[in-house]
Design an enzyme around this catalytic site. Structure first.
Site, PDB file in Angstrom:
ATOM      1  N   PHE A 142       0.825  -1.845   0.112  1.00 40.28           N
ATOM      2  CA  PHE A 142       0.021   0.147   0.089  1.00 40.28           C
ATOM      3  C   PHE A 142       0.831   0.726   0.213  1.00 40.28           C
ATOM      4  CE2 PHE A 142      -2.156   3.107   1.678  1.00 40.28           C
ATOM      5  CZ  PHE A 142      -3.726   3.403   1.522  1.00 40.28           C
ATOM      6  N   ASP A 226       9.891   2.624   0.883  1.00 38.24           N
ATOM      7  CA  ASP A 226       8.954   3.538   1.295  1.00 38.24           C
ATOM      8  C   ASP A 226       8.745   3.434   2.648  1.00 38.24           C
ATOM      9  OD1 ASP A 226       6.404   4.041   2.025  1.00 38.24           O
ATOM     10  OD2 ASP A 226       5.224   3.625   0.509  1.00 38.24           O
ATOM     11  N   LYS A 255       3.700   9.939   7.921  1.00 36.20           N
ATOM     12  CA  LYS A 255       2.648   9.573   8.998  1.00 36.20           C
ATOM     13  C   LYS A 255       4.266  10.521   9.773  1.00 36.20           C
ATOM     14  CE  LYS A 255       0.399   5.598   7.508  1.00 36.20           C
ATOM     15  NZ  LYS A 255      -0.424   6.031   7.331  1.00 36.20           N
TER      16      LYS A 255
END
Ligand SMILES: Cc1ncc(COP(=O)(O)O)c(C=O)c1O
Length: 401
Positions: A142, A226, A255
């Site tokens: 994702f 990532d 994040k």
């Protein structure tokens, strides 16, 4: 005068449903405030936050040092555009490049935007060397919800959004032979989460990552990690790449970087960054002084409070405790540090709802996995309470089955 009796969770949830695009299945509570690893809803009920805003609040909610840094910067200069340099951005650039050992940085506003930018840098580099622009990603990955990032992810997330951008292929996670077979002259980059988050907390095999590095070196393909979910101390290392000793060409962050404010970063080595010219990429908000001040304060807290080491120790403690339960419905416990996935032999959404009623916020990923990603400075008492609540919630779910 506001009637305080009307300020209930339901009151806000009903208003929300009238206007907000119905794209999230919301929890039936409205959160009004948070401190450390606890949050409170509109009706005064307190929760232990084992989700941390989906791995964002690594230093806890409203850490006083982050709040102070935001206050100070907000009263001085919030935004000035990237036509100007500002002290917080320069300092954050220096800090992140030193910590990551990647020489260049670009600031973004979200995870998906970091991945989009990483793809652009990789393609620009690939084109400069005569390669094509295909990006290889992995099943279960994702990387976001923009058009290019859904092209890297699950087919289900692409449904209804045709035409999906071209130049993206996916291969099985941890299957090196599949990657080797997929790499051609058309390949620009391999994009991977060292530990898949949304996919159910799946760890890459160290050997697999090392093989990817060698393959990318051999073929001059860009290796992109990532670390949007697994970075910033969560796994017991500041970056997950350091668990494996594998150095990517590009690393994406977001994040937890800003301690709760939206800021992301693309870090890239000098070799691939050299393909980028003036005007190739841009952003209005990305890396403005306000978010950079928050990110600097967040990184300071992580260092001062030894949160990377804390995440490692607490994660090991938590995993051991869960294993000791010998709970027959638990299939596997995965992850590193405080990035924990507990796989059950049943769907975990009902479990999550039972936990919420008992005052613990967590979430379900990949159907059967319970994701536990609390603030790194959560206390052992709160971790024990999470375990107690998981156990009680399992009983409830089993009773309803
Ligand atoms: C590994 C990873 N990459 C990218 C993203 C997308 O980040 P954002 O939601 O900030 O766009 C996420 C979000 O969950 C993620 O976990």
């Amino acid at each position: 005068m506001t009637d305080l009796n009307t300020l209930t969770n339901t009151f806000y949830n009903e208003r929300d449903q009238e206007h907000y695009l119905p794209t999230f299945k919301r929890f039936p509570v409205a959160i009004c405030c948070g401190q450390g690893s606890r949050v409170r809803d509109m009706e005064g009920k307190e929760y232990i936050d084992a989700l941390a805003g989906i791995a964002v609040n690594n230093v806890g909610h409203c850490h006083p040092k982050v709040v102070n840094a935001i206050h100070r910067q907000a009263s001085k200069l919030m935004h000035i555009s990237n036509f100007f340099v500002s002290a917080p951005q320069v300092e954050l650039s220096e800090r992140l490049t030193a910590l990551s050992k990647l020489e260049r940085v670009f600031f973004t506003n979200s995870g998906a935007e970091s991945v989009e930018g990483a793809i652009k840098i990789a393609r620009k580099y690939a084109h400069s060397t005569g390669r094509g622009g295909t990006i290889i990603s992995f099943h279960g990955s994702f990387h976001g919800r923009t058009m290019a990032t859904i092209a890297t992810g699950k087919k289900k997330m692409q449904e209804g959004f045709d035409p999906i951008p071209s130049g993206f292929i996916q291969v099985p996670f941890n299957d090196f032979e599949a990657v080797e077979n997929a790499v051609t002259n058309e390949t620009a980059a391999i994009l991977i989460e060292p530990i898949q988050g949304e996919g159910g907390i799946n760890e890459a095999d160290p050997e697999f990552l090392q093989n990817l590095r060698s393959l990318c070196d051999r073929e001059d393909v860009v290796l992109i990690f990532d670390e949007i979910q697994c970075g910033i101390g969560r796994t017991g290392k500041l970056f997950a790449k350091d668990i494996y000793g594998v150095h990517p060409d590009i690393m994406t962050l977001a994040k937890a970087l800003g301690g709760g404010v939206p800021v992301g970063a693309i870090l890239s080595n000098e070799k691939v960054s050299s393909a980028i010219d003036f005007g190739d990429h841009g952003t209005t908000f990305g890396g403005n002084p306000l978010v950079c001040a928050a990110a600097l304060a967040t990184l300071n807290v992580i260092k001062e409070e030894n949160l990377v080491e804390e995440a490692k120790e607490k994660g090991e403690w938590f995993g051991k405790k869960i294993r000791q339960l010998n709970e027959d419905s638990i299939v596997e416990i995965r992850g590193k540090g405080l990035m924990i996935g507990i796989e059950f032999d049943f769907e975990t959404k009902p479990l999550v709802m039972e936990m919420l009623k008992m005052g613990v916020i967590a979430n379900a990923t990949s159907n059967n996995v319970l994701r536990i990603v609390p603030p790194l400075n959560i206390s052992y008492e709160d971790l024990q309470s999470i375990i107690d609540v998981i156990l009680k919630a399992i009983e409830k779910v089993k009773a309803h089955a």
